[in-house]
Write a protein that holds these residues in place. Structure first.
Motif, mmCIF file in Angstrom:
data_model
loop_
_atom_site.group_PDB
_atom_site.id
_atom_site.type_symbol
_atom_site.label_atom_id
_atom_site.label_comp_id
_atom_site.label_asym_id
_atom_site.label_seq_id
_atom_site.Cartn_x
_atom_site.Cartn_y
_atom_site.Cartn_z
ATOM 1 N N LYS A 245 0.842 -1.318 -0.149
ATOM 2 C CA LYS A 245 0.013 -0.087 -0.016
ATOM 3 C C LYS A 245 1.020 1.152 0.099
ATOM 4 O O LYS A 245 2.001 1.135 0.316
ATOM 5 C CB LYS A 245 -1.000 -0.007 1.072
ATOM 6 N N ALA A 246 0.261 2.475 -0.296
ATOM 7 C CA ALA A 246 1.153 3.348 -0.612
ATOM 8 C C ALA A 246 1.054 4.151 0.979
ATOM 9 O O ALA A 246 0.379 4.075 1.491
ATOM 10 C CB ALA A 246 0.293 4.521 -1.365
ATOM 11 N N THR A 247 2.527 4.696 1.005
ATOM 12 C CA THR A 247 2.593 5.733 2.368
ATOM 13 C C THR A 247 2.220 7.252 2.018
ATOM 14 O O THR A 247 1.856 7.516 0.691
ATOM 15 C CB THR A 247 4.150 5.690 2.680
ATOM 16 N N GLN A 248 2.294 8.054 2.767
ATOM 17 C CA GLN A 248 2.491 9.497 2.470
ATOM 18 C C GLN A 248 3.490 9.929 2.057
ATOM 19 O O GLN A 248 3.704 11.264 1.646
ATOM 20 C CB GLN A 248 1.864 10.190 3.877
ATOM 21 N N LEU A 249 4.643 9.340 1.720
ATOM 22 C CA LEU A 249 5.998 9.970 1.485
ATOM 23 C C LEU A 249 6.125 9.977 -0.083
ATOM 24 O O LEU A 249 5.909 9.021 -0.965
ATOM 25 C CB LEU A 249 6.777 8.941 1.955
ATOM 26 N N PRO A 250 6.414 11.209 -0.727
ATOM 27 C CA PRO A 250 6.543 11.307 -2.245
ATOM 28 C C PRO A 250 7.683 10.405 -2.638
ATOM 29 O O PRO A 250 8.805 10.623 -1.649
ATOM 30 C CB PRO A 250 6.513 12.936 -2.565
ATOM 31 N N ASN A 251 7.715 9.982 -4.041
ATOM 32 C CA ASN A 251 8.981 9.424 -4.379
ATOM 33 C C ASN A 251 9.037 9.480 -6.094
ATOM 34 O O ASN A 251 8.370 9.010 -6.760
ATOM 35 C CB ASN A 251 9.078 8.002 -4.112
ATOM 36 N N PRO A 252 10.113 10.002 -6.741
ATOM 37 C CA PRO A 252 10.221 10.281 -7.834
ATOM 38 C C PRO A 252 10.863 9.209 -8.823
ATOM 39 O O PRO A 252 11.641 9.306 -9.582
ATOM 40 C CB PRO A 252 11.041 11.398 -7.867
#
Length: 346
Positions: A245-252
């Motif tokens: 599942k996705a966290t709240q942390l962005p990642n490029p």
């Protein structure tokens, strides 16, 4: 009502206390100034004890070129030794491939492992490793992992109390459409390998990091194509894992790394932006974040902050004395190294 307010204020105070961190820079430098390679990437760190830290990375003309080999350097005090070559992709007199993604790891019995990949690209590379019983002064001959096993893809393994080693691993399909993570495990001697699959849902993910919690609870944090760091949890020392599942942390779509501190808190080094049109866009800012539960993260320090450029693929460890060591790629030309100490703000 008053009791609920008291609980709320207590939780706020505890939260502020957790994140009221001052990052004290002990040392910040580049591991080398001049080197016999044009480009470098994918550094890794390990604590050798007695104040020594070893770093390794791949370097050559450019990523994927046949001349790319694994280099290493050792820090004694504040000085890094000159880079030396410790592994290559030479097959025979007429065949040679690039090396990729070294991972250093020292087991509880003192054996130092160097895991790395060899091959033309990440879709068809294979895993090799070397060992050292004298902190990297000499290395064994390269050995291949068992067929269909890749070992740690970018980030360090962990060793459980019973000696079992868990390796954060991943694969990229030949058509480049499917990225998926999994866990591999071996005994303390790098034998008796087993693969543990993870439900990746619809995410395209690679290069996980492993964090540890009490009572056999583990967490994976992964690079993704979905502009977010993705996670999975285990409640049984990594035998089974929750669906991603996705966290709240962005990642490029860029590598990160994380470590569990001796006091139980978690540190994460990551690029906090989203991806741009080109693969390197989004890698110009690099931050350090802290958490107590792996779910709520707070940025506490900015390592790099630029309008453009690449500062990426971090590695992070904590040494026996509690100091934290980081390394990362700087514009594919240098490996930056930072040693820090966390100090609670008054």
């Amino acid at each position: 009502m008053l009791r609920n307010l008291s609980i709320t204020f207590t939780l706020i105070f505890l939260s502020l206390n957790i994140y009221a961190q001052k990052v004290e820079i002990i040392q910040s430098t580049t591991i080398f100034e001049k080197a016999p390679f044009e480009a470098c990437h994918a550094s890794t760190l390990v604590d050798l004890g007695k104040g020594k830290i070893m770093a390794a990375w791949f370097g050559g003309k450019h990523e994927g070129n046949k001349d790319v080999v694994i280099w290493s350097s050792i820090k004694t005090g504040t000085q890094w030794s000159l880079p030396i070559e410790i592994a290559d992709g030479i097959i025979n007199d007429t065949s040679r491939f690039a090396c990729w993604n070294p991972v250093l790891f020292k087991t509880k019995n003192g054996t130092l492992f160097l895991h790395y990949k060899v091959g033309p690209n990440p879709r068809i590379w294979w895993a090799e490793y070397k060992t050292s019983i004298n902190n990297g002064k000499t290395w064994s001959k390269a050995q291949k992992l068992p067929k269909d096993f890749l070992g740690p893809i970018k980030n360090k393994p962990i060793q459980l109390p019973n000696g079992t080693i868990l390796y954060p691993s991943s694969t990229e399909s030949l058509d480049e459409k499917t990225w998926a993570i999994h866990i591999e495990k071996s005994d303390a001697e790098c034998k008796n390998w087993k693969k543990i699959n993870i439900n990746c849902d619809t995410f395209g993910v690679i290069q996980p990091s492993i964090l540890t919690y009490p009572n056999g609870r583990l967490q994976l944090l992964c690079r993704s194509r979905q502009n977010v760091i993705v996670e999975s949890w285990s409640e049984n020392n990594g035998e089974t894992w929750s669906k991603l599942k996705a966290t709240q942390l962005p990642n490029p779509n860029s590598g990160s790394d994380a470590v569990t501190l001796k006091d139980g808190r978690q540190l994460l080094v990551y690029n906090p932006l989203t991806a741009g049109k080109n693969w390197w866009e989004g890698r110009s800012v690099l931050k350090l974040a802290i958490s107590t539960n792996g779910e709520n993260w707070q940025d506490i320090y900015t390592l790099e902050n630029h309008a453009k450029g690449e500062y990426s693929y971090p590695a992070i460890i904590q040494d026996r004395n509690g100091n934290i060591h980081l390394s990362y790629t700087a514009e594919r030309k240098k490996i930056t190294y930072v040693e820090i100490r966390l100090v609670r703000s008054p």
